[in-house]
Scaffold this active site. Structure first.
Site, PDB file in Angstrom:
ATOM      1  N   ALA A  70       6.375   4.015  -5.154  1.00  0.00           N
ATOM      2  CA  ALA A  70       5.113   4.656  -5.828  1.00  0.00           C
ATOM      3  C   ALA A  70       4.312   5.743  -5.618  1.00  0.00           C
ATOM      4  O   ALA A  70       4.264   6.920  -6.266  1.00  0.00           O
ATOM      5  CB  ALA A  70       4.261   3.685  -6.613  1.00  0.00           C
ATOM      6  N   THR A  71       3.847   5.435  -4.280  1.00  0.00           N
ATOM      7  CA  THR A  71       3.354   7.092  -3.332  1.00  0.00           C
ATOM      8  C   THR A  71       4.070   8.277  -4.256  1.00  0.00           C
ATOM      9  O   THR A  71       3.624   9.357  -4.474  1.00  0.00           O
ATOM     10  CB  THR A  71       2.946   6.725  -2.178  1.00  0.00           C
ATOM     11  OG1 THR A  71       1.988   5.497  -2.416  1.00  0.00           O
ATOM     12  CG2 THR A  71       2.040   7.854  -1.951  1.00  0.00           C
ATOM     13  N   ASN A 147      -5.128  -1.153 -10.682  1.00  0.00           N
ATOM     14  CA  ASN A 147      -4.767  -2.376  -9.405  1.00  0.00           C
ATOM     15  C   ASN A 147      -5.593  -3.357  -8.794  1.00  0.00           C
ATOM     16  O   ASN A 147      -5.636  -3.780  -8.075  1.00  0.00           O
ATOM     17  CB  ASN A 147      -4.148  -1.810  -8.701  1.00  0.00           C
ATOM     18  CG  ASN A 147      -4.527  -0.394  -8.205  1.00  0.00           C
ATOM     19  OD1 ASN A 147      -5.095   0.413  -9.047  1.00  0.00           O
ATOM     20  ND2 ASN A 147      -5.554  -0.197  -6.787  1.00  0.00           N
ATOM     21  N   GLN A 177       1.490  -2.114 -11.146  1.00  0.00           N
ATOM     22  CA  GLN A 177       1.087  -3.759 -11.570  1.00  0.00           C
ATOM     23  C   GLN A 177       2.095  -4.181 -12.930  1.00  0.00           C
ATOM     24  O   GLN A 177       1.032  -5.299 -13.168  1.00  0.00           O
ATOM     25  CB  GLN A 177       0.028  -3.833 -11.540  1.00  0.00           C
ATOM     26  CG  GLN A 177      -0.599  -3.171 -10.052  1.00  0.00           C
ATOM     27  CD  GLN A 177      -0.525  -4.560  -8.620  1.00  0.00           C
ATOM     28  OE1 GLN A 177      -0.249  -5.914  -8.965  1.00  0.00           O
ATOM     29  NE2 GLN A 177      -1.148  -3.576  -8.001  1.00  0.00           N
ATOM     30  N   SER A 197       7.501  -0.008  -8.224  1.00  0.00           N
ATOM     31  CA  SER A 197       7.843  -0.097  -6.868  1.00  0.00           C
ATOM     32  C   SER A 197       8.140  -1.336  -7.276  1.00  0.00           C
ATOM     33  O   SER A 197       8.390  -2.684  -7.382  1.00  0.00           O
ATOM     34  CB  SER A 197       6.061  -0.384  -6.330  1.00  0.00           C
ATOM     35  OG  SER A 197       6.075  -0.617  -5.058  1.00  0.00           O
ATOM     36  N   HIS A 199       8.037  -3.395  -3.827  1.00  0.00           N
ATOM     37  CA  HIS A 199       7.403  -4.221  -2.887  1.00  0.00           C
ATOM     38  C   HIS A 199       6.093  -5.358  -3.657  1.00  0.00           C
ATOM     39  O   HIS A 199       5.652  -6.355  -3.305  1.00  0.00           O
ATOM     40  CB  HIS A 199       6.690  -3.858  -1.774  1.00  0.00           C
ATOM     41  CG  HIS A 199       5.014  -3.046  -1.692  1.00  0.00           C
ATOM     42  ND1 HIS A 199       4.484  -3.258  -0.918  1.00  0.00           N
ATOM     43  CD2 HIS A 199       5.477  -2.050  -2.273  1.00  0.00           C
ATOM     44  CE1 HIS A 199       3.016  -2.591  -1.867  1.00  0.00           C
ATOM     45  NE2 HIS A 199       4.003  -2.033  -1.970  1.00  0.00           N
ATOM     46  N   THR A 235      19.685  10.812   2.758  1.00  0.00           N
ATOM     47  CA  THR A 235      20.571   9.635   1.863  1.00  0.00           C
ATOM     48  C   THR A 235      19.946   8.258   1.451  1.00  0.00           C
ATOM     49  O   THR A 235      18.516   7.984   1.927  1.00  0.00           O
ATOM     50  CB  THR A 235      21.720   8.961   3.879  1.00  0.00           C
ATOM     51  OG1 THR A 235      22.050  10.266   4.482  1.00  0.00           O
ATOM     52  CG2 THR A 235      22.780   8.181   3.397  1.00  0.00           C
ATOM     53  N   CYS A 321      -4.458   0.349  -0.227  1.00  0.00           N
ATOM     54  CA  CYS A 321      -4.766   1.871   0.004  1.00  0.00           C
ATOM     55  C   CYS A 321      -5.375   2.390   0.299  1.00  0.00           C
ATOM     56  O   CYS A 321      -5.986   3.812   0.781  1.00  0.00           O
ATOM     57  CB  CYS A 321      -3.729   2.224  -0.752  1.00  0.00           C
ATOM     58  SG  CYS A 321      -2.030   2.104  -1.451  1.00  0.00           S
TER      59      CYS A 321
END
Length: 378
Positions: A70-71, A147, A177, A197, A199, A235, A321
């Site tokens: 996401a960043t 978040n 979120q 995202s 994870h 890649t 973060c």
């Protein structure tokens, strides 16, 4: 271990891990290669995009760009549209650091950025938004679900306000979120760009995606071999991408059952937390049930967090973060008193969180608070 910090990350699911391993060993071919096995992976990549577009009810002619997370996606968006010094961008004050810090950096470098304030429940202040939506605004970024508090912003309403003002304004929402936890329909939301995202929904780390509405043009952050339609060279992380898509399917198939279960668990947690003297619940019942922010006055959140960790209970104290930074931008802008901000903690649950997990957390939290007060004479 009792893990109650799922807003920061989640454990990869068994099915997503199986997919990851399959594309790391048996189907490891480069999708840019000219031989047939590479071409086959490229075709699977296109199918993966369509799967996600379908899950978020996007048009099949819209686009999905796979990123490292996401960043990267958020950086790509902001650096594409905050680029005219005679135009203004509106950014929610409660955005994730991958949006807020980029916007702040661009502001410091002479670009016109205005931050939109919050209501006391953590949602965007619509009146403040309307007052700042001037004729020179060309870009808006408002997150879907916060978040730290779980506050759900009225994205569709914000979109209607934007379109009434100027149809050409680009509207982005960070949906990290929200996606896989609450209903996400980009057509209904009206967004031009939407970040998701892996994870956060039991997929692997290091992969995410950016939804791009047809006709919206963005600039690449990285130049190279022209992968991802010349928007994200390098890649493709095929094991991560296909594992992510597996996680997306599982989350989508179980979304409503998981959500209803989370609502019950969230009420149970809040009911028990409210029995603790002087506690402040920062997440109201209109927030995402997966995230519960609460504060303890005159206590250091980090100390309580470490005490719980010694009991093998993991919780958070805000965005992972930015967990090492002092203060709390979101709670401050919600009007939370300073004595509560220092003691702000976050519990974030998932579908596996059990009643026993919650009971043990509440028990150990009360013990930790009592021990803290005893040792500090508070």
């Amino acid at each position: 271990m009792i893990f109650l910090d799922n807003a920061s990350t989640t454990k990869i699911s068994n099915l997503a891990l199986q997919t990851y391993n399959q594309y790391s060993t048996d189907k490891y071919f480069n999708p840019s290669a000219l031989y047939m096995k590479g071409a086959s992976i490229q075709k699977e990549l296109e199918n993966a995009r369509q799967t996600i577009l379908s899950i978020i009810n996007a048009d099949k002619f819209d686009n999905i760009i796979f990123t490292s997370g996401a960043t990267e996606a958020n950086n790509m968006v902001l650096n594409s549209f905050i680029k005219y010094k005679n135009k203004t961008a509106l950014i929610g004050i409660s955005e994730h650091p991958s949006v807020y810090n980029v916007a702040k950096n661009l502001l410091d470098n002479g670009y016109n950025v205005k931050f939109v304030g919050l209501n006391d429940n953590g949602t965007i202040d619509i009146n403040d938004f309307k007052s700042k939506l001037t004729d020179d605004v060309n870009f808006v970024s408002i997150m879907h679900v916060n978040n730290e508090t779980g506050a759900i912003n009225p994205i569709s309403e914000i979109n209607s306000i934007i379109r009434e003002k100027n149809q050409k304004i680009i509207f982005h929402s960070d949906g990290v979120q929200a996606f896989g936890k609450i209903d996400v329909d980009v057509d209904e939301l009206g967004v031009d760009l939407y970040t998701i995202s892996s994870h956060k929904i039991f997929g692997p780390k290091g992969v995410g995606a950016l939804y791009i509405k047809k006709g919206v043009n963005i600039n690449p952050l990285m130049i190279g071999g022209g992968q991802e339609m010349n928007l994200r060279s390098g890649t493709e992380n095929t094991p991560g991408i296909f594992s992510f898509v597996t996680a997306c399917k599982i989350a989508s198939d179980n979304l409503h059952d998981n959500y209803n279960s989370a609502v019950k668990k969230a009420h149970y947690i809040k009911d028990n937390l409210e029995l603790i003297d002087n506690i402040r619940i920062n997440s109201d019942n209109n927030c995402s049930p997966y995230i519960i922010s609460f504060s303890l006055p005159h206590l250091r959140a980090e100390t309580i967090l470490r005490m719980l960790e010694q009991k093998d209970i993991i919780i958070g104290n805000g965005s992972a973060c930015s967990s090492h930074k002092k203060g709390n931008r979101i709670l401050s802008n919600m009007g939370v008193e300073q004595e509560y901000i220092e003691g702000a903690l976050r519990v974030s649950i998932n579908h596996d969180t059990s009643t026993d997990d919650i009971d043990n957390f509440i028990k150990e939290l009360k013990l930790a608070i009592n021990e803290y007060k005893k040792n500090t004479n508070r």
